[in-house]
Design an enzyme around this catalytic site. Structure first.
Site, PDB file in Angstrom:
ATOM      1  N   GLU A  51       0.859  -1.177   0.000  1.00 25.85           N
ATOM      2  CA  GLU A  51       0.000   0.000   0.000  1.00 25.85           C
ATOM      3  C   GLU A  51       0.900   1.233   0.000  1.00 25.85           C
ATOM      4  O   GLU A  51       1.737   1.394   0.886  1.00 25.85           O
ATOM      5  CB  GLU A  51      -0.931   0.025   1.220  1.00 25.85           C
ATOM      6  CG  GLU A  51      -2.089  -0.944   1.105  1.00 25.85           C
ATOM      7  CD  GLU A  51      -3.110  -0.792   2.227  1.00 25.85           C
ATOM      8  OE1 GLU A  51      -2.890   0.024   3.142  1.00 25.85           O
ATOM      9  OE2 GLU A  51      -4.126  -1.508   2.190  1.00 25.85           O
ATOM     10  N   ASP A  59      -5.863   9.620   9.373  1.00 24.85           N
ATOM     11  CA  ASP A  59      -4.518   9.214   9.771  1.00 24.85           C
ATOM     12  C   ASP A  59      -4.091   9.879  11.067  1.00 24.85           C
ATOM     13  O   ASP A  59      -4.419  11.034  11.337  1.00 24.85           O
ATOM     14  CB  ASP A  59      -3.524   9.547   8.660  1.00 24.85           C
ATOM     15  CG  ASP A  59      -3.766   8.715   7.420  1.00 24.85           C
ATOM     16  OD1 ASP A  59      -3.823   7.485   7.558  1.00 24.85           O
ATOM     17  OD2 ASP A  59      -3.913   9.285   6.323  1.00 24.85           O
TER      18      ASP A  59
END
Length: 271
Positions: free
Chosen positions: A49, A60
């Site tokens: 990824e 995040d």
């Protein structure tokens, strides 16, 4: 079958679980991204990824937010990330690459142009964090038409309707966010993950990768006992943040190899 589908089919045939590491493209050094991708593959990654840096990465935690800020400050764009994938593909035609990011850079490029550019670069999957599955039918269809798997997130709070919506549009694998909150959070509860996966699999006939909160070989092994794949990102980004630049690729490959060994141990039946 797509490269991702082939990878998971091979893992299932071998009785093994997948390892999906994440790094942010361009961090800590845009010139090193391709080298780091190869280090992930050499360490034993089944799928890579690759984060597309964005100025407001709402899902995040601080570690990956900082990595995005550093990459953006060094001029990393969606176009340069696609160039990284193309250069990675010059040496590695086997390891699937999934771009993970947010809608804004893709929408600026346009979904059709992005699908074509990603296909030409050798991208295998795309996970757009802020695209809800209920509103992503057209986007997912464009990705699949380009041979790219549209990948979606599910969480502990996902309803049966949300799981079913993902089942209608996703391919490749599903990324199950094992914790409420943002990436890098702690306090992983493997038993709660084990309890949720059957509900996902009953509506989404795809492998389930589990991420958020995995920081070491022990937690990777525990998650591999119940999931099809282990996704790890914040810990790797932190490793790169702290590493001496000349040693970064070797340290990354070594840590991924430790995870690989732990996951393979989890996949083997007891003697």
């Amino acid at each position: 079958m797509s490269r991702i589908q082939n990878t998971f089919a091979a893992l299932a045939a071998q009785g093994r679980k997948g390892l999906i590491p994440f790094i942010t493209a361009g961090d800590p050094d845009p010139a090193k991204t391709v080298e780091l991708m190869h280090a992930l593959a050499e360490g034993g990654a089944d799928v890579i990824e690759l984060g597309v840096p964005f100025s407001d990465p709402m899902a995040d935690g601080p570690v990956i937010q900082r990595s995005s800020e550093r990459a953006l400050a060094k001029g990393v764009t969606l176009h340069s990330v696609l160039d990284d994938v193309k250069r990675f593909r010059a040496r590695d035609q086997k390891t699937p690459v999934v771009l993970m990011g947010y809608a804004n850079p893709i929408e600026r490029m346009g979904a059709d142009a992005f699908a074509a550019a990603a296909r030409d670069a050798g991208v295998d999957g795309v996970l757009v964090v802020d695209y809800p599955p209920e509103e992503s039918h057209d986007f997912a269809a464009k990705m699949r038409a380009a041979g790219i798997d549209p990948i979606f997130l599910l969480a502990p709070t996902s309803t049966d309707d949300r799981i079913a919506a993902v089942g209608q549009v996703a391919s490749g694998y599903v990324y199950y966010v094992s914790l409420k909150g943002v990436t890098g959070a702690a306090n992983l509860d493997v038993s709660s993950i084990a309890g949720k996966i059957p509900a996902i699999k009953s509506r989404v006939p795809l492998p389930v990768g589990v991420g958020f909160g995995i920081r070491d070989a022990a937690t990777a092994r525990a998650v591999a006992e119940v999931a099809d794949a282990v996704v790890i990102g914040s810990r790797l980004v932190q490793l790169l943040e702290q590493a001496v630049p000349e040693r970064a690729a070797a340290e990354l490959a070594g840590f991924v190899a430790e995870l690989r060994a732990a996951i393979d141990g989890a996949a083997k039946p007891a003697a």
